[in-house]
Design an enzyme around this catalytic site. Structure first.
Site, PDB file in Angstrom:
ATOM      1  N   ASP A   1       2.907   2.713  -2.228  1.00 33.93           N
ATOM      2  CA  ASP A   1       2.927   3.569  -3.419  1.00 33.93           C
ATOM      3  C   ASP A   1       1.663   4.436  -3.465  1.00 33.93           C
ATOM      4  O   ASP A   1       1.733   5.648  -3.587  1.00 33.93           O
ATOM      5  CB  ASP A   1       3.000   2.701  -4.691  1.00 33.93           C
ATOM      6  CG  ASP A   1       4.137   1.694  -4.615  1.00 33.93           C
ATOM      7  OD1 ASP A   1       5.282   2.113  -4.725  1.00 33.93           O
ATOM      8  OD2 ASP A   1       3.849   0.500  -4.413  1.00 33.93           O
TER       9      ASP A   1
ATOM     10  N   TYR B   1       0.789  -1.230   0.000  1.00 38.02           N
ATOM     11  CA  TYR B   1       0.000   0.000   0.000  1.00 38.02           C
ATOM     12  C   TYR B   1       0.824   1.284   0.000  1.00 38.02           C
ATOM     13  O   TYR B   1       0.276   2.376   0.021  1.00 38.02           O
ATOM     14  CB  TYR B   1      -0.927   0.007   1.236  1.00 38.02           C
ATOM     15  CG  TYR B   1      -1.779  -1.225   1.285  1.00 38.02           C
ATOM     16  CD1 TYR B   1      -2.811  -1.407   0.370  1.00 38.02           C
ATOM     17  CD2 TYR B   1      -1.529  -2.235   2.204  1.00 38.02           C
ATOM     18  CE1 TYR B   1      -3.577  -2.554   0.379  1.00 38.02           C
ATOM     19  CE2 TYR B   1      -2.297  -3.387   2.220  1.00 38.02           C
ATOM     20  CZ  TYR B   1      -3.318  -3.538   1.300  1.00 38.02           C
ATOM     21  OH  TYR B   1      -4.074  -4.680   1.306  1.00 38.02           O
TER      22      TYR B   1
ATOM     23  N   GLU C   1       7.409   2.454   3.897  1.00 41.48           N
ATOM     24  CA  GLU C   1       7.849   3.845   3.823  1.00 41.48           C
ATOM     25  C   GLU C   1       6.873   4.778   4.527  1.00 41.48           C
ATOM     26  O   GLU C   1       7.226   5.521   5.441  1.00 41.48           O
ATOM     27  CB  GLU C   1       7.977   4.237   2.346  1.00 41.48           C
ATOM     28  CG  GLU C   1       8.332   5.664   2.140  1.00 41.48           C
ATOM     29  CD  GLU C   1       8.760   5.967   0.703  1.00 41.48           C
ATOM     30  OE1 GLU C   1       8.449   7.059   0.236  1.00 41.48           O
ATOM     31  OE2 GLU C   1       9.425   5.135   0.055  1.00 41.48           O
ATOM     32  N   ASP C   2       5.610   4.699   4.113  1.00 40.64           N
ATOM     33  CA  ASP C   2       4.659   5.700   4.591  1.00 40.64           C
ATOM     34  C   ASP C   2       4.321   5.521   6.070  1.00 40.64           C
ATOM     35  O   ASP C   2       4.268   6.496   6.827  1.00 40.64           O
ATOM     36  CB  ASP C   2       3.382   5.650   3.743  1.00 40.64           C
ATOM     37  CG  ASP C   2       2.494   6.852   3.996  1.00 40.64           C
ATOM     38  OD1 ASP C   2       3.013   7.981   3.925  1.00 40.64           O
ATOM     39  OD2 ASP C   2       1.307   6.675   4.310  1.00 40.64           O
TER      40      ASP C   2
HETATM   41  O1  TRH Z   1       2.305  -1.294   2.459  1.00 43.37           O
HETATM   42  P1  TRH Z   1       3.744  -1.066   2.600  1.00 43.37           P
HETATM   43  O2  TRH Z   1       4.549  -2.233   2.885  1.00 43.37           O
HETATM   44  O3  TRH Z   1       4.280  -0.382   1.279  1.00 43.37           O
HETATM   45  C1  TRH Z   1       5.571  -0.637   0.737  1.00 43.37           C
HETATM   46  C2  TRH Z   1       6.504   0.499   0.963  1.00 43.37           C
HETATM   47  O4  TRH Z   1       5.975   1.753   0.617  1.00 43.37           O
HETATM   48  C3  TRH Z   1       7.766   0.310   0.166  1.00 43.37           C
HETATM   49  O5  TRH Z   1       8.603   1.425   0.300  1.00 43.37           O
HETATM   50  C4  TRH Z   1       7.413   0.083  -1.271  1.00 43.37           C
HETATM   51  O6  TRH Z   1       8.532  -0.090  -2.021  1.00 43.37           O
HETATM   52  C5  TRH Z   1       6.532  -1.123  -1.363  1.00 43.37           C
HETATM   53  O7  TRH Z   1       5.346  -0.901  -0.622  1.00 43.37           O
HETATM   54  C6  TRH Z   1       6.163  -1.454  -2.767  1.00 43.37           C
HETATM   55  O8  TRH Z   1       4.023  -0.026   3.772  1.00 43.37           O
HETATM   56  P2  TRH Z   1       3.732   1.525   3.899  1.00 43.37           P
HETATM   57  O9  TRH Z   1       4.621   2.309   2.992  1.00 43.37           O
HETATM   58  O10 TRH Z   1       3.827   1.840   5.303  1.00 43.37           O
HETATM   59  O11 TRH Z   1       2.245   1.730   3.402  1.00 43.37           O
HETATM   60  C7  TRH Z   1       1.126   1.359   4.148  1.00 43.37           C
HETATM   61  C8  TRH Z   1       0.003   2.343   3.904  1.00 43.37           C
HETATM   62  O12 TRH Z   1      -1.197   1.812   4.413  1.00 43.37           O
HETATM   63  C9  TRH Z   1       0.221   3.674   4.604  1.00 43.37           C
HETATM   64  O13 TRH Z   1      -0.224   4.726   3.760  1.00 43.37           O
HETATM   65  C10 TRH Z   1      -0.669   3.593   5.818  1.00 43.37           C
HETATM   66  C11 TRH Z   1      -1.801   2.775   5.282  1.00 43.37           C
HETATM   67  N1  TRH Z   1      -2.611   2.057   6.271  1.00 43.37           N
HETATM   68  C12 TRH Z   1      -3.966   2.308   6.319  1.00 43.37           C
HETATM   69  O14 TRH Z   1      -4.468   3.169   5.581  1.00 43.37           O
HETATM   70  N2  TRH Z   1      -4.732   1.606   7.198  1.00 43.37           N
HETATM   71  C13 TRH Z   1      -4.229   0.663   8.013  1.00 43.37           C
HETATM   72  O15 TRH Z   1      -4.979   0.044   8.793  1.00 43.37           O
HETATM   73  C14 TRH Z   1      -2.822   0.407   7.962  1.00 43.37           C
HETATM   74  C15 TRH Z   1      -2.219  -0.603   8.863  1.00 43.37           C
HETATM   75  C16 TRH Z   1      -2.050   1.124   7.076  1.00 43.37           C
END
Ligand code: TRH
Length: 417
Positions: free
Chosen positions: A25, A23, A294-295
């Site tokens: 990106d 999620y 990342e996020d």
């Molecule tokens: O989902 P991720 O593992 O995304 C990753 C990274 O961005 C990585 O850098 C990238 O290369 C790869 O994807 C392809 O972790 P991230 O970045 O923390 O993103 C999670 C998103 O989900 C963040 O915007 C928060 C959101 N989120 C919700 O909206 N609700 C939820 O309940 C949770 C747990 C997260």
């Protein structure tokens, strides 16, 4: 968008997002789109190739619609056949996702767009030399510019909504808001004696050791696990515990998504994936946050609480260099005892990264030293967030894009006279 150098203005923006996996990106692009539209009045179109992932973060998204308005942003499905559209004044290619050829050609012929490649976040030093670098197109009169988010003044900074820190502080000072949050996850607000931990992660073999330490520790631990890739290991842990003894307890609760497990002093509650803004509340409500990617890692820093980062694993293990670069920056102001405790836990947690590894005990062993320095870490986390807040990605991005737009307008004016 005006092309005169004296009154150059940005009015429209196209953001292009390909969802690689997970999620992060779309999470970053959605924040950016909402901020540009809601705080800076740009007309934003967000082109995304996977509405299903997007809808997890924003349930208002209708996955059957090719085009829809949502929270002030025009959301468009980026399908195989790209429509003929007028390129925006500001064009953001997220994470080098490769724009449609027809769109690139339209930008080249119109000469009115500023083209930015928004890169992944890294604390490594090389980013300083690459931030804002131009990359001329090999055969068209077009230049793309690299824009790197980051933690230092020599980078583009981090995404931070105008009201976020004020909303965080209000939440922290408002018992009614906190109680509403706990009610929304089907729980009573826990007492101060309970350590509240959120745990958002990928598969991690270090989980078992950590859970053992929490289960056998002196303090009550409530661990909130958003549904996702770590869940099978959570379930496995409690299955193993249940086979060993009768300590396991599981109850479906009122909502089948809200699963509960407990063992010794550890209680685990599985949460459904919540809408993106509500994830911040989870981070604010907890004492320690485990985050990934990342996020969520950036959001944990805005939450200004001690956190542990499970970095997105890459095949060639380059993620270890990225992890160490961040650790070096983050722990530089800490006492050596605290810095060692942070480094030990973060590394043990990341050693467990990935599926199919044998359960490891490193994180559980590293936990007590980390827990013992929580006081210093909390002060540091607050100071760190204040410092980062001085470098706002959207403000930097707009300043830089206007500068590029003005320079190009001056060049075009010069060619016309
Ligand atoms: O989902 P991720 O593992 O995304 C990753 C990274 O961005 C990585 O850098 C990238 O290369 C790869 O994807 C392809 O972790 P991230 O970045 O923390 O993103 C999670 C998103 O989900 C963040 O915007 C928060 C959101 N989120 C919700 O909206 N609700 C939820 O309940 C949770 C747990 C997260």
């Amino acid at each position: 968008m005006m092309t005169s150098s004296s009154n150059y203005e940005l009015q429209t923006c196209d953001i292009f997002c390909k969802v690689i996996d997970n999620y992060g990106d779309i999470g970053v692009c959605w924040r950016l789109a909402r901020q540009l539209a809601g705080e800076h009045g740009l007309q934003v179109r967000l082109w995304v190739d996977d509405l299903g992932s997007f809808a997890k973060l924003c349930p208002e998204i209708d996955v059957a619609q090719e085009s829809q308005r949502c929270r002030g942003v025009e959301v468009c499905l980026w399908g195989k056949l790209f429509p003929e559209v007028q390129p925006a004044g500001l064009v953001i290619e997220a994470f080098a996702c490769k724009l449609p050829q027809s769109y690139i050609e339209a930008m080249a012929s119109q000469q009115r767009s500023v083209w930015i490649n928004l890169e992944y976040l890294s604390a490594e030093d090389w980013v300083h030399g690459c931030h804002r670098l131009p990359s001329p197109h090999p055969n068209l009169p077009l230049t793309k510019y690299f824009f790197f988010p980051g933690f230092t003044k020599q980078t583009g900074g981090l995404l931070l909504e105008r009201s976020l820190l004020a909303r965080r502080d209000e939440f922290r000072n408002n018992a009614a808001q906190q109680q509403a949050f706990w009610r929304s996850i089907g729980m009573k607000m826990p007492g101060a004696e309970t350590l509240k931990i959120s745990l958002f992660g990928y598969e991690n073999a270090a989980l078992h050791g950590l859970f053992d330490t929490w289960a056998n520790g002196a303090q009550a631990v409530l661990c909130l696990v958003p549904e996702g890739r770590i869940l099978p290991q959570v379930e496995q842990y409690f299955e193993d515990v249940g086979r060993d003894s009768s300590r396991r307890s599981q109850s479906a609760g009122m909502n089948p998504d809200l699963r509960n497990y407990s063992c010794g002093n550890l209680q685990v509650r599985v949460l459904p994936f919540v809408e993106q803004d509500r994830y911040d509340e989870l981070l604010w409500a907890c004492d320690v946050n485990f985050v990934r990617g990342e996020d969520s890692c950036v959001r944990a820093q805005w939450a200004a609480k001690p956190f542990i980062w499970q970095i997105y694993p890459q095949h060639d293990t380059v993620h270890w260099g990225k992890l160490q670069a961040f650790l070096n920056l983050y722990s530089a102001p800490l006492s050596s005892r605290t810095s060692e405790a942070v480094q030990a836990l973060w590394k043990a947690w990341n050693k467990g990264n990935g599926a199919g590894q044998a359960a490891s005990t490193g994180s559980g062993q590293a936990w007590p030293a980390f827990a013992a320095v929580r006081g210093e870490l909390e002060c540091h986390a607050q100071h760190w967030a204040r410092q980062l807040a001085e470098n706002n990605l959207v403000l930097n991005l707009l300043d830089f894009s206007r500068e590029i737009g003005r320079m190009r307008a001056i060049k075009i004016e010069g060619q016309q006279t």
